[in-house]
Motif scaffolding. Structure first.
Motif, PDB file in Angstrom:
ATOM      1  N   LEU A  51       0.812  -1.215   0.000  1.00 15.57           N
ATOM      2  CA  LEU A  51       0.000   0.000   0.000  1.00 15.57           C
ATOM      3  C   LEU A  51       0.847   1.268   0.000  1.00 15.57           C
ATOM      4  O   LEU A  51       0.439   2.303   0.514  1.00 15.57           O
ATOM      5  CB  LEU A  51      -0.964  -0.011   1.194  1.00 15.57           C
ATOM      6  CG  LEU A  51      -1.965  -1.164   1.209  1.00 15.57           C
ATOM      7  CD1 LEU A  51      -2.892  -1.057   2.413  1.00 15.57           C
ATOM      8  CD2 LEU A  51      -2.773  -1.205  -0.086  1.00 15.57           C
ATOM      9  N   THR A  65      -4.867   2.030  -3.024  1.00 11.31           N
ATOM     10  CA  THR A  65      -4.278   3.334  -2.705  1.00 11.31           C
ATOM     11  C   THR A  65      -5.109   4.491  -3.253  1.00 11.31           C
ATOM     12  O   THR A  65      -5.024   5.608  -2.735  1.00 11.31           O
ATOM     13  CB  THR A  65      -2.827   3.427  -3.220  1.00 11.31           C
ATOM     14  OG1 THR A  65      -2.803   3.218  -4.631  1.00 11.31           O
ATOM     15  CG2 THR A  65      -1.951   2.378  -2.542  1.00 11.31           C
ATOM     16  N   LEU A  68      -7.023   5.505  -0.296  1.00  9.87           N
ATOM     17  CA  LEU A  68      -6.267   6.022   0.840  1.00  9.87           C
ATOM     18  C   LEU A  68      -5.624   7.376   0.591  1.00  9.87           C
ATOM     19  O   LEU A  68      -5.403   8.145   1.521  1.00  9.87           O
ATOM     20  CB  LEU A  68      -5.169   5.026   1.227  1.00  9.87           C
ATOM     21  CG  LEU A  68      -5.624   3.643   1.689  1.00  9.87           C
ATOM     22  CD1 LEU A  68      -4.458   2.674   1.682  1.00  9.87           C
ATOM     23  CD2 LEU A  68      -6.238   3.733   3.077  1.00  9.87           C
ATOM     24  N   GLN A 109      -4.603  12.086   7.176  1.00 10.28           N
ATOM     25  CA  GLN A 109      -5.419  11.325   8.125  1.00 10.28           C
ATOM     26  C   GLN A 109      -4.812  11.304   9.531  1.00 10.28           C
ATOM     27  O   GLN A 109      -5.501  10.941  10.494  1.00 10.28           O
ATOM     28  CB  GLN A 109      -5.623   9.908   7.597  1.00 10.28           C
ATOM     29  CG  GLN A 109      -6.474   9.879   6.329  1.00 10.28           C
ATOM     30  CD  GLN A 109      -6.138   8.732   5.412  1.00 10.28           C
ATOM     31  OE1 GLN A 109      -5.325   7.871   5.743  1.00 10.28           O
ATOM     32  NE2 GLN A 109      -6.748   8.702   4.232  1.00 10.28           N
ATOM     33  N   LYS A 200      -9.391   5.482   5.341  1.00 12.41           N
ATOM     34  CA  LYS A 200      -8.204   5.151   6.118  1.00 12.41           C
ATOM     35  C   LYS A 200      -8.084   3.629   6.229  1.00 12.41           C
ATOM     36  O   LYS A 200      -9.102   2.917   6.203  1.00 12.41           O
ATOM     37  CB  LYS A 200      -8.309   5.734   7.528  1.00 12.41           C
ATOM     38  CG  LYS A 200      -8.491   7.226   7.582  1.00 12.41           C
ATOM     39  CD  LYS A 200      -8.466   7.745   9.012  1.00 12.41           C
ATOM     40  CE  LYS A 200      -9.686   7.330   9.803  1.00 12.41           C
ATOM     41  NZ  LYS A 200      -9.708   7.901  11.180  1.00 12.41           N
ATOM     42  N   LEU A 201      -6.864   3.137   6.353  1.00 13.31           N
ATOM     43  CA  LEU A 201      -6.663   1.702   6.557  1.00 13.31           C
ATOM     44  C   LEU A 201      -7.055   1.350   7.991  1.00 13.31           C
ATOM     45  O   LEU A 201      -6.535   1.916   8.945  1.00 13.31           O
ATOM     46  CB  LEU A 201      -5.206   1.323   6.311  1.00 13.31           C
ATOM     47  CG  LEU A 201      -4.861  -0.156   6.524  1.00 13.31           C
ATOM     48  CD1 LEU A 201      -5.614  -1.037   5.541  1.00 13.31           C
ATOM     49  CD2 LEU A 201      -3.355  -0.383   6.412  1.00 13.31           C
ATOM     50  N   PHE A 212     -11.042  -0.823   4.886  1.00 12.40           N
ATOM     51  CA  PHE A 212     -10.840   0.619   4.858  1.00 12.40           C
ATOM     52  C   PHE A 212     -12.053   1.284   5.497  1.00 12.40           C
ATOM     53  O   PHE A 212     -13.190   0.915   5.197  1.00 12.40           O
ATOM     54  CB  PHE A 212     -10.684   1.117   3.423  1.00 12.40           C
ATOM     55  CG  PHE A 212      -9.667   0.355   2.621  1.00 12.40           C
ATOM     56  CD1 PHE A 212      -8.331   0.703   2.649  1.00 12.40           C
ATOM     57  CD2 PHE A 212     -10.052  -0.738   1.843  1.00 12.40           C
ATOM     58  CE1 PHE A 212      -7.393  -0.002   1.921  1.00 12.40           C
ATOM     59  CE2 PHE A 212      -9.122  -1.453   1.107  1.00 12.40           C
ATOM     60  CZ  PHE A 212      -7.781  -1.088   1.141  1.00 12.40           C
ATOM     61  N   ASN A 215     -12.978   8.270   6.179  1.00 15.72           N
ATOM     62  CA  ASN A 215     -12.261   9.369   6.818  1.00 15.72           C
ATOM     63  C   ASN A 215     -13.257  10.502   7.042  1.00 15.72           C
ATOM     64  O   ASN A 215     -13.634  11.196   6.085  1.00 15.72           O
ATOM     65  CB  ASN A 215     -11.114   9.821   5.912  1.00 15.72           C
ATOM     66  CG  ASN A 215     -10.395  11.060   6.430  1.00 15.72           C
ATOM     67  OD1 ASN A 215     -10.598  11.482   7.564  1.00 15.72           O
ATOM     68  ND2 ASN A 215      -9.551  11.649   5.580  1.00 15.72           N
ATOM     69  N   ARG A 512     -14.380   5.251  -4.440  1.00 16.86           N
ATOM     70  CA  ARG A 512     -14.433   6.321  -3.435  1.00 16.86           C
ATOM     71  C   ARG A 512     -15.778   7.043  -3.427  1.00 16.86           C
ATOM     72  O   ARG A 512     -16.132   7.678  -2.433  1.00 16.86           O
ATOM     73  CB  ARG A 512     -13.281   7.307  -3.622  1.00 16.86           C
ATOM     74  CG  ARG A 512     -13.165   7.906  -4.998  1.00 16.86           C
ATOM     75  CD  ARG A 512     -12.197   9.091  -5.027  1.00 16.86           C
ATOM     76  NE  ARG A 512     -10.869   8.782  -4.550  1.00 16.86           N
ATOM     77  CZ  ARG A 512     -10.071   9.672  -3.974  1.00 16.86           C
ATOM     78  NH1 ARG A 512     -10.484  10.921  -3.797  1.00 16.86           N
ATOM     79  NH2 ARG A 512      -8.874   9.350  -3.565  1.00 16.86           N
TER      80      ARG A 512
END
Length: 517
Positions: A51, A65, A68, A109, A200-201, A212, A215, A512
């Motif tokens: 990642l 990614t 993220l 984050q 966020k992971l 995930f 956020n 997303r």
């Protein structure tokens, strides 16, 4: 008194009913019909390997990614460059400097600020050869220096005018890291990333799942789903069943043999879209018998590509007519090798390859569309022209580790697939066919080809670039470092209660903006 008690009881019931209604609304939907974010499950053929966007070169890792991290610029649904962390940009008159003005107030984050210093830190890291990051050559070929002009302005000095520069910044490798997290994590960064993206992971259980979580402080607005879970499911039929039962909300890839059945399910949508991905079999030119061009051409004649497309992929593909796929900018057809097993036998005999010569054929399973099935079919084709083909299949993570360098890993023929993540001919050809290419899995070295690929990279005029890549594609075909097989289509399965899922031609599964109802 009885009347008073009745009125009190009625009022009490009305209050309780209102509270119940209010509670139901807050846990389900409010008066405007806004649904509380839900959990999204995505079943994939394999799992991401790392990642860290600057140390990754596989699309599954880049799918992760993209959740993220944010980049200076990105692509919209139609594949056009649009703003992301940069709100505007400009290129100097000589084409050798690109300047980006950043959005203000964006935070990573970990609550640290995203500014020009963070952008410089990210690119200086990948441009440092000593860090040995996978994407070093991706940027080092054209970026000379990164400058912090002010807190929210960053500029890049280029080594030469580079036409597709913005597409390189829009690629997953252009993701901006939190400098604080990079310093804290060190070599563990690929398992513990921090970006400025919408997710966020939360958890990574290797071989089982990656989770995930939304956020809540994302500058672009809170995501519409609570979590996104990636599950590696190599078995094609298992992924399809998960989609049908609702155990998975999205699956990729969908194998062609499942398409018609899934289209008949009233709870499922099947998305079919163009792809810049090609599927091929690199041959190890650093060892016999593949160091003989006649052998490499023979194996191209030996493979029945039309049947692969029609029977194994049910028509969801196209016989390759060049070394990279048709949707890539700069593509031109140079013609496919026709299926001609007799000609293959003749060329093998001329090259002194005796019948029964033993070779190895390796493949992953579940990573690419019908990869094992295609590899098994090719095994049969090669055996039909007199070769003794030892067949091996591997789990994706293992396969990646043993198919990176032809001299070091010593393989014979491997199944590979290349998706030009920038959508441009430079990244479709240079990594694979330049002598120093980062993904030169065949070990090809050709001075004329190197010169053309270098010219294509450093030429700004689009027409001249197209001519250059046509010349390069002709040499690649003649040299036959790969068995050229097919251009893919992307097939994705999505439950009908899920919206906002789409793909780019570079095989990115964009999640997303997903909404699950």
């Amino acid at each position: 008194m009885k009347k008073i008690l009745s009125i009190v009881f009625l009022c009490t019931m009305l209050v309780l009913s209102a509270c119940s209604s209010s509670s139901k609304s807050s846990s389900g939907a409010d008066n405007q019909g806004i649904v509380e974010p839900k959990d999204l499950v995505v079943a994939l053929g394999a799992e991401p390997t790392i990642l860290d966007p600057q140390d990754s070169n596989d699309s599954l890792s880049n799918n992760a990614t993209e959740l993220l991290f944010d980049k200076l610029v990105t692509l919209d649904k139609d594949g056009k460059i649009v703003a992301q962390l940069a709100k505007e940009w400009s290129t100097s008159a000589d084409g050798k400097k690109i300047t980006f003005k950043l959005r203000e107030g964006v935070k990573f984050q970990d609550d640290t600020p995203l500014n020009a210093e963070a952008v410089k830190f990210t690119f200086d890291r990948v441009l440092n050869k000593d860090n040995k990051l996978n994407r070093y050559s991706f940027y080092s070929e054209f970026i000379d220096k990164v400058n912090v002009d002010s807190e929210y302005q960053i500029s890049f000095d280029l080594k030469f005018p580079f036409g597709p520069a913005l597409t390189y910044f829009a690629q997953a490798a252009g993701a901006i890291h939190s400098p604080k997290n990079v310093k804290e994590q060190g070599k563990n960064l690929g398992k513990a990333p921090v970006g400025a993206g919408p997710f966020k992971l939360k958890e990574w259980v290797p071989g089982t799942k990656i989770v995930f979580e939304a956020n809540p402080n994302y500058w672009g607005g809170k995501p519409k789903v609570k979590t996104i879970t990636f599950k590696p499911v190599p078995e094609n039929s298992a992924r399809a069943i998960m989609l049908e039962t609702g155990e998975a909300d999205v699956i990729s890839p969908v194998v062609p043999t499942d398409v018609e059945r899934l289209k008949g399910n009233d709870k499922v949508n099947v998305l079919v879209s163009p792809s810049s991905r090609s599927l091929e079999f690199p041959m190890n030119m650093t060892k016999a018998p593949f160091n003989d061009v006649r052998v490499r051409q023979a194996l191209n004649y030996a493979v029945d590509k039309e049947t692969i497309v029609k029977k194994i992929l049910n028509g969801y593909g196209k016989v390759a007519e060049a070394a990279f796929a048709e949707p890539v900018w700069g593509y031109s057809s140079v013609g496919a090798y026709p299926y001609d097993p007799e000609k293959a036998k003749k060329l093998l005999a001329e090259a002194g390859v005796a019948p029964g010569t033993k070779i190895m054929l390796w493949t992953p399973e579940g990573r690419y569309l019908m990869d094992r099935q295609i590899a098994e079919f090719v095994q049969g084709n090669l055996q039909a022209v007199g070769l003794n083909v030892e067949f091996k299949k591997f789990e994706w993570g293992t396969y990646k580790g043993i198919t990176t360098n032809p001299k070091k890993d010593g393989y014979d023929i491997i199944l590979d697939s290349w998706g030009a993540s920038t959508g441009d001919a430079d990244w479709a050809a240079r990594p694979n066919f330049a002598t120093t290419g980062s993904s030169n899995l065949s070990g090809i070295t050709n001075a004329d080809l190197d010169a053309l690929l270098d010219k294509g990279m450093k030429t700004a005029n689009p027409d001249e670039r197209k001519k250059t890549y046509n010349d390069a594609l002709k040499i690649i075909k003649e040299q036959a470092p790969w068995i050229f097989v097919l251009d893919n289509k992307q097939i994705t399965g999505v439950r009908k209660n899920v919206e906002g899922v789409y793909t780019w031609t570079n095989e990115r599964l964009i999640l997303r903006d997903a909404l699950k109802k």
